[in-house]
Design a protein around this motif. Structure first.
Motif, short mmCIF file in Angstrom:
data_model
loop_
_atom_site.label_atom_id
_atom_site.label_comp_id
_atom_site.label_asym_id
_atom_site.label_seq_id
_atom_site.Cartn_x
_atom_site.Cartn_y
_atom_site.Cartn_z
N LEU A 364 -10.21 26.67 19.61
CA LEU A 364 -9.08 26.43 19.21
C LEU A 364 -8.91 26.55 17.54
CD1 LEU A 364 -5.97 26.18 19.80
CD2 LEU A 364 -6.42 23.68 19.55
N VAL A 365 -9.98 26.26 16.93
CA VAL A 365 -10.23 26.55 15.44
C VAL A 365 -10.09 28.03 15.20
CG1 VAL A 365 -11.75 26.19 13.26
CG2 VAL A 365 -11.21 24.39 14.96
N ILE A 366 -10.72 28.89 16.02
CA ILE A 366 -11.08 30.29 15.91
C ILE A 366 -10.09 31.17 16.39
CG2 ILE A 366 -12.85 32.17 15.82
CD1 ILE A 366 -14.85 29.91 16.38
N ALA A 367 -9.58 30.81 17.76
CA ALA A 367 -8.95 31.75 18.24
C ALA A 367 -7.63 32.19 17.92
CB ALA A 367 -8.79 31.22 19.81
N PRO A 368 -6.83 31.21 17.40
CA PRO A 368 -5.58 31.90 16.80
C PRO A 368 -5.69 32.64 15.74
CG PRO A 368 -5.45 29.35 17.23
CD PRO A 368 -6.81 29.92 17.40
N TRP A 369 -6.51 32.50 15.06
CA TRP A 369 -6.85 33.27 13.85
C TRP A 369 -7.30 34.80 14.13
CZ3 TRP A 369 -5.21 31.89 9.00
CH2 TRP A 369 -5.06 30.50 8.85
N VAL A 370 -8.04 34.83 15.10
CA VAL A 370 -8.44 36.10 15.85
C VAL A 370 -7.29 36.75 16.14
CG1 VAL A 370 -9.84 37.23 17.49
CG2 VAL A 370 -10.86 35.41 16.28
N GLY A 371 -6.24 35.99 16.98
CA GLY A 371 -5.17 36.68 17.55
C GLY A 371 -4.24 37.12 16.61
N MET A 372 -4.10 36.45 15.51
CA MET A 372 -3.09 36.57 14.37
C MET A 372 -3.58 37.94 13.60
SD MET A 372 -0.03 35.88 13.16
CE MET A 372 0.38 34.45 13.47
N LYS A 373 -5.03 38.01 13.36
CA LYS A 373 -5.58 39.12 12.76
C LYS A 373 -5.56 40.46 13.65
CE LYS A 373 -8.05 40.97 9.52
NZ LYS A 373 -7.82 41.04 8.16
N LEU A 374 -5.57 40.23 14.95
CA LEU A 374 -5.44 41.09 15.79
C LEU A 374 -3.99 41.85 15.82
CD1 LEU A 374 -6.90 43.19 18.26
CD2 LEU A 374 -5.83 41.38 19.71
N TYR A 375 -3.04 40.93 15.40
CA TYR A 375 -1.39 41.23 15.31
C TYR A 375 -1.51 42.20 13.88
CZ TYR A 375 3.12 40.02 13.60
OH TYR A 375 4.53 40.11 12.73
N LYS A 376 -1.96 41.78 13.05
CA LYS A 376 -1.87 42.40 11.66
C LYS A 376 -2.46 43.80 11.53
CE LYS A 376 0.32 38.74 9.83
NZ LYS A 376 1.88 39.07 9.37
N LEU A 377 -3.73 43.79 12.35
CA LEU A 377 -4.23 45.13 12.31
C LEU A 377 -3.63 46.14 13.24
CD1 LEU A 377 -8.01 43.98 12.76
CD2 LEU A 377 -7.02 44.92 10.91
N THR A 378 -2.96 45.75 14.47
CA THR A 378 -2.16 46.64 15.50
C THR A 378 -0.80 46.44 15.35
OG1 THR A 378 -2.44 44.80 16.90
CG2 THR A 378 -4.08 46.98 16.80
N THR A 379 -0.06 46.03 16.19
CA THR A 379 1.36 45.47 16.30
C THR A 379 1.44 44.36 17.28
OG1 THR A 379 1.90 46.83 18.28
CG2 THR A 379 2.11 47.64 16.21
N ILE A 380 2.39 43.51 17.34
CA ILE A 380 2.37 42.38 18.12
C ILE A 380 2.41 42.64 19.52
CG2 ILE A 380 4.86 41.83 18.21
CD1 ILE A 380 4.03 39.07 17.50
N LYS A 381 3.11 43.64 19.98
CA LYS A 381 2.88 44.05 21.46
C LYS A 381 1.60 44.72 21.75
CE LYS A 381 8.01 44.90 22.07
NZ LYS A 381 9.06 45.86 22.75
N THR A 382 0.85 45.24 21.01
CA THR A 382 -0.40 45.81 21.23
C THR A 382 -1.24 44.63 21.41
OG1 THR A 382 0.14 47.76 20.19
CG2 THR A 382 -2.18 47.13 20.46
N ALA A 383 -1.32 43.68 20.33
CA ALA A 383 -2.15 42.69 20.42
C ALA A 383 -1.88 41.53 21.69
CB ALA A 383 -1.71 41.76 19.10
N LEU A 384 -0.51 41.47 22.09
CA LEU A 384 -0.39 40.71 23.28
C LEU A 384 -1.04 41.60 24.53
CD1 LEU A 384 3.47 39.66 22.57
CD2 LEU A 384 1.52 38.41 22.96
N ILE A 385 -0.85 42.70 24.45
CA ILE A 385 -1.45 43.32 25.70
C ILE A 385 -3.12 43.36 25.67
CG2 ILE A 385 -1.98 45.61 26.77
CD1 ILE A 385 0.93 46.51 25.74
N ILE A 386 -3.58 43.49 24.65
CA ILE A 386 -5.25 43.41 24.46
C ILE A 386 -5.35 41.94 24.93
CG2 ILE A 386 -6.97 43.21 22.90
CD1 ILE A 386 -5.65 45.44 21.30
N ILE A 387 -4.76 40.70 24.58
CA ILE A 387 -5.00 39.53 24.84
C ILE A 387 -5.06 39.36 26.30
CG2 ILE A 387 -4.07 37.22 24.66
CD1 ILE A 387 -3.79 37.64 21.62
N GLY A 388 -3.89 39.90 26.99
CA GLY A 388 -3.67 40.04 28.41
C GLY A 388 -4.70 40.17 29.07
N VAL A 389 -5.35 41.46 28.82
CA VAL A 389 -6.51 42.24 29.33
C VAL A 389 -7.49 41.32 29.37
CG1 VAL A 389 -8.22 43.89 29.36
CG2 VAL A 389 -5.88 44.38 28.89
N LEU A 390 -7.86 40.71 27.90
CA LEU A 390 -9.24 39.65 28.02
C LEU A 390 -8.84 38.48 29.05
CD1 LEU A 390 -9.69 40.05 24.00
CD2 LEU A 390 -11.02 40.88 25.85
#
Length: 412
Positions: A364-390
C-alpha cells in the motif's frame, strides 16, 4: 455455550458501532481532502501514508502483544486511541488554510499507527473467541448486518452534507460535526468490545509464547509454513493491483465525473447493500465449495471495476455496476481473512496475522504511487484498463493455488 452466545450478539453490536464510526469518518475523507484544495501529490500521499504508519505499528504491535496479559483490554485501548483521532480531524479547519490539507493527510496517516495494532489484535482476538468451522458464519453475519448499518449512515451523512450547506465553509463545518459524532460511536464500539467474554484457555485459542512477534527467528521459521507462504505471495500480488487503483478512482470520480457528497453516498449505499448481501452469500458459498473457490471468483470479479470506471462518462454510470464490485469486495474481505485463519498456525497465530498485515501495508505504500505514475505517463482511462488486466491476472493466481492444492502438486 452461554459465553459463545453472549459474544455472538456483542460481536454484531460491536461491528455496527465500528462501521458507523468508520463510515462517518472515512467514507467522505477523500472528498473532504479535495474540499481542502489538495492536489494529486496529497491524494497519492493520502492513500499511501497510512500504510507507512501501519508498517511501523506492526513491529511495535508484536512488542505490545508479547508484554500484554490481557489481549481484550489492549485491543480496546488501541481502538480508543484510534477513534480519538477523529476529534483531531474535526479541529483541522481551525488552522491556517494553507496547511489544512497537509495536516489532514498526516493525521489520517498517523491514525493508522494505533489502528493497525488494534486491527491485527482484534483479528487474533476474534479467532480466540470463536471456534474453527463457525468463524466464517459469525464473521459473515457481523459484516452483513454492520454493512447495512454503515450504508444507512453513509447515505444519511451524504444527504446532510449536500443539503445543509450552501458554501464550502458551511460544508466544512458539517464535516467537523460528523467527525465528532464518529468519535462518540467509537466510544460505544470500545465499550461493547470490553463486554466480550474471553477465555484464553479454550482448545482453539492461540498458543502464545515469548516469540510471538515478528523477529529473525520468526522469519527463519517461515520456510516450514509452505501453505502459508504460498498464500501470502499471492495475496501480495493481488493487493498491489487492488491498491494501484485507489487514488485513480477518487481522482476520476472528482475531477472527471464531478461527483459530490450526495452522489458518493448513493454509490456507497448501493455498494454497501451489495456487500451486506455478499457477506451472507459468500459465507454460505464458502461453506459448500470452500474458501479457495469462493475467493478465486470474488477476486476475479474485482478486476471488472477499473474497466467499468473507464467506460463511465457520468457519475451516475457507476451506480450501474457498483453491485458487481460490492459483491466482489465483500467476498475478498471475508474470504481473505477466513483463508488466513486456515493457513496460519495456532501457535503464535498473531505473528502470522501481523506478517500478513505488514506485507499488505508495504504494497500500500508503493502501489498508489505506481498507479498515479501510470496515469501521468498515459491517460487515466488507459491506466485503469492496465490495472484491470493486472487485477484479473492476480485473481487467477488464487485459482492456480486452488488447483495445485487440489491435485497435491507443488506450486513452485
Amino acid at each position: 455455550m452461554c459465553r459463545l452466545k453472549n459474544n455472538y450478539y456483542l460481536n454484531i453490536l460491536n461491528g455496527i458501532f465500528q462501521v458507523i464510526a468508520l463510515n462517518l469518518a472515512t467514507s467522505f475523507a477523500g472528498l473532504f481532502l479535495k474540499r481542502l484544495n489538495a492536489g494529486d501529490y496529497l491524494v497519492s500521499l493520502f492513500n499511501s501514508l497510512p500504510a507507512f504508519f501501519s508498517i511501523m505499528a506492526i513491529f511495535i504491535g508484536g512488542i505490545v502483544l508479547s508484554s500484554t496479559k490481557n489481549k481484550k483490554r489492549t485491543t480496546s485501548i488501541t481502538f480508543l486511541i484510534t477513534r480519538a483521532f477523529y476529534i483531531l480531524m474535526a479541529l483541522v479547519p481551525l488552522i491556517n488554510e494553507k496547511y489544512r490539507a497537509f495536516v489532514f493527510v498526516i493525521l489520517y496517516g498517523a491514525m493508522n499507527f494505533p489502528n493497525s495494532i488494534a486491527v491485527f489484535l482484534w483479528q487474533s482476538f476474534f479467532a480466540d473467541i470463536f471456534p474453527p468451522g463457525e468463524r466464517e458464519q459469525y464473521l459473515s453475519i457481523r459484516n452483513s448486518i454492520s454493512t447495512v448499518a454503515g450504508t444507512t449512515t453513509t447515505l444519511i451523512a451524504g444527504y446532510l452534507l449536500t443539503t445543509l450547506s450552501n458554501t464550502k465553509s458551511e460544508l466544512i463545518k458539517i464535516y467537523q460535526i460528523i467527525f465528532v459524532i464518529a468519535f462518540i460511536f467509537g466510544l460505544l464500539e470500545v465499550y461493547t468490545l470490553l463486554k466480550h467474554k474471553y477465555n484464553p484457555k479454550t482448545s482453539f485459542a492461540e498458543i502464545s509464547t515469548e516469540q510471538n512477534k515478528i523477529s529473525i527467528a520468526f522469519l527463519k521459521n517461515l520456510k516450514n509454513q509452505r501453505e502459508y507462504l504460498i498464500f501470502i505471495a499471492i495475496v501480495v500480488a493481488f493487493h498491489f493491483t487492488w491498491q494501484m487503483a485507489w487514488p485513480l478512482l477518487l481522482t476520476y470520480e472528482v475531477d472527471y465525473l464531478h461527483t459530490n457528497e450526495f452522489w458518493t453516498s448513493i454509490i456507497s449505499t448501493i455498494n454497501g447493500l451489495a456487500m451486506a448481501f455478499g457477506y451472507r452469500f459468500w459465507g454460505k458459498f464458502s461453506r459448500k465449495k470452500g474458501n479457495a473457490v469462493a475467493l478465486t471468483i470474488s477476486a476475479i470479479g474485482m478486476s471488472f471495476a477499473p474497466f467499468l470506471y473507464a467506460l463511465s462518462t457520468k457519475i451516475y454510470h457507476i451506480t450501474y455496476f457498483v453491485v458487481i464490485t460490492g459483491l466482489s469486495v465483500s467476498g475478498v474481505m471475508l474470504l481473505l481473512l477466513n483463508s488466513l485463519f486456515e493457513v496460519a498456525p495456532r501457535e503464535n497465530r498473531t505473528s502470522y496475522i501481523a506478517f500478513y498485515n505488514l506485507l499488505t501495508n508495504i504494497t500500500l505504500v508503493i502501489a498508489p504511487w505506481v498507479g498515479m505514475k501510470l496515469y501521468k505517463l498515459t491517460t487515466i482511462k488507459t491506466a485503469l484498463i492496465i490495472i484491470g488486466v493486472l487485477r484479473f491476472i492476480s485473481g487467477l493466481l488464487f485459482l492456480i493455488r486452488h488447483k495445485k492444492a487440489y491435485k497435491k502438486v507443488p506450486l513452485f
